[in-house]
Design a protein around this motif. Structure first.
Motif, PDB file in Angstrom:
ATOM      1  N   VAL A  88      36.616  45.564  21.435  1.00 58.23           N
ATOM      2  CA  VAL A  88      36.102  44.190  21.452  1.00 58.23           C
ATOM      3  C   VAL A  88      37.230  43.263  21.888  1.00 58.23           C
ATOM      4  O   VAL A  88      38.189  43.053  21.146  1.00 58.23           O
ATOM      5  N   PRO A  89      37.146  42.709  23.077  1.00 57.78           N
ATOM      6  CA  PRO A  89      38.218  41.815  23.541  1.00 57.78           C
ATOM      7  C   PRO A  89      38.289  40.529  22.725  1.00 57.78           C
ATOM      8  O   PRO A  89      37.263  40.007  22.284  1.00 57.78           O
ATOM      9  N   GLU A  90      39.514  40.080  22.492  1.00 61.81           N
ATOM     10  CA  GLU A  90      39.712  38.792  21.828  1.00 61.81           C
ATOM     11  C   GLU A  90      39.638  37.697  22.890  1.00 61.81           C
ATOM     12  O   GLU A  90      40.412  37.697  23.851  1.00 61.81           O
ATOM     13  N   LEU A  91      38.697  36.763  22.740  1.00 63.10           N
ATOM     14  CA  LEU A  91      38.444  35.776  23.775  1.00 63.10           C
ATOM     15  C   LEU A  91      39.532  34.719  23.862  1.00 63.10           C
ATOM     16  O   LEU A  91      39.916  34.296  24.952  1.00 63.10           O
ATOM     17  N   GLY A  92      40.054  34.266  22.715  1.00 59.55           N
ATOM     18  CA  GLY A  92      41.051  33.208  22.727  1.00 59.55           C
ATOM     19  C   GLY A  92      40.497  31.951  23.381  1.00 59.55           C
ATOM     20  O   GLY A  92      39.296  31.687  23.374  1.00 59.55           O
ATOM     21  N   ASP A  93      41.378  31.158  23.981  1.00 59.66           N
ATOM     22  CA  ASP A  93      40.960  29.932  24.652  1.00 59.66           C
ATOM     23  C   ASP A  93      40.617  30.162  26.120  1.00 59.66           C
ATOM     24  O   ASP A  93      39.996  29.311  26.751  1.00 59.66           O
ATOM     25  N   PHE A  94      41.040  31.295  26.662  1.00 63.32           N
ATOM     26  CA  PHE A  94      40.890  31.495  28.109  1.00 63.32           C
ATOM     27  C   PHE A  94      39.534  32.073  28.490  1.00 63.32           C
ATOM     28  O   PHE A  94      38.921  31.655  29.474  1.00 63.32           O
ATOM     29  N   TRP A  95      39.058  33.047  27.713  1.00 58.22           N
ATOM     30  CA  TRP A  95      37.855  33.774  28.099  1.00 58.22           C
ATOM     31  C   TRP A  95      36.619  33.312  27.340  1.00 58.22           C
ATOM     32  O   TRP A  95      36.703  32.841  26.210  1.00 58.22           O
ATOM     33  N   ARG A  96      35.490  33.474  27.982  1.00 59.14           N
ATOM     34  CA  ARG A  96      34.193  33.377  27.313  1.00 59.14           C
ATOM     35  C   ARG A  96      33.409  34.630  27.677  1.00 59.14           C
ATOM     36  O   ARG A  96      33.648  35.233  28.732  1.00 59.14           O
ATOM     37  N   VAL A  97      32.498  35.035  26.808  1.00 54.57           N
ATOM     38  CA  VAL A  97      31.714  36.236  27.073  1.00 54.57           C
ATOM     39  C   VAL A  97      30.373  35.834  27.691  1.00 54.57           C
ATOM     40  O   VAL A  97      29.668  34.971  27.181  1.00 54.57           O
TER      41      VAL A  97
END
Length: 214
Positions: A88-97
């Motif tokens: 499960v990738p950690e989205l942080g501030d950069f990514w959205r799913v």
């Protein structure tokens, strides 16, 4: 005694009954035409006023935001279904799913599509965890492209795929993959090698844990 008919200046004599009738008819026609034009202008003004009310006075709702995807919840359901951990990738501030689902087939795959949260950033990366598979599965997602090189990211060796023209139709410009225990993890999409490597590095702890668990 009947009053004599007035002399018309233009004629230099009194009007005949026919000329009087024609003059009155012309006057009536001119009056009706002027009334029609005034009515038309009035109707246009009313129409413009109604349109203005619709545009400026009628409240309009704000666009509805896309429903947030519960990545953690979906991942938990997939783990329960497969009886195996998923990455499960950690989205942080950069990514959205953008999407997360289990893809069935000869090889079952946990698919997560990521895109930059910033609208000014372009591209995407898809994480594909192929269960009970190795690097021979990857070309199925990359139009038959085999790895051309390897790169080491945070102590793990990753296969490097350069789709080139073969990936143009699917907008795939770069891909890397590595073994995670019994599964093969592939990152592919339309982001730079550096951006893809950054995501890969964030996944290494989970990949190591998955390798140790299996």
């Amino acid at each position: 005694m009947n009053k004599p008919a007035p002399i018309v200046a233009e004629l230099g004599r009194p009007e005949t009954p026919e000329e009087t009738a024609a003059r009155k008819a012309a006057s009536s026609k001119a009056y009706r035409s002027s009334q029609t034009m005034r009515n038309l202008i009035a109707a246009l003004l009313v129409t413009v006023a109604v349109v203005a009310v619709i545009i400026f006075a009628v409240p309009r709702g704000e666009p509805t935001e896309a429903k947030a995807i519960d990545l953690a919840g979906i991942a938990a359901d997939v783990e329960s279904t497969m009886g195996s951990p998923v990455i499960v990738p950690e989205l942080g501030d950069f990514w959205r799913v953008n999407a997360a689902n289990l893809t069935s087939g000869a090889t079952v795959v946990w698919d997560v599509t990521l895109a930059p949260a910033d609208q000014d950033e372009r591209g995407y990366i898809r994480l594909a965890q192929a269960f009970d598979a190795d690097s021979s599965w990857a070309p199925q997602r990359l139009n038959g492209i085999a790895p051309t090189d390897t790169v080491r990211i945070d102590g793990l060796d990753w296969d490097v795929y350069q789709p080139g023209g073969a990936g143009a139709e699917q907008n795939i410009t770069y891909a890397i993959g590595t073994q995670a225990g019994d599964d093969y993890v592939l990152l592919y999409g339309a982001r730079s090698a550096a951006s893809t490597a950054d995501l890969a590095e964030s996944l290494v702890p989970q990949i190591r844990a998955l390798s140790e668990a299996q």
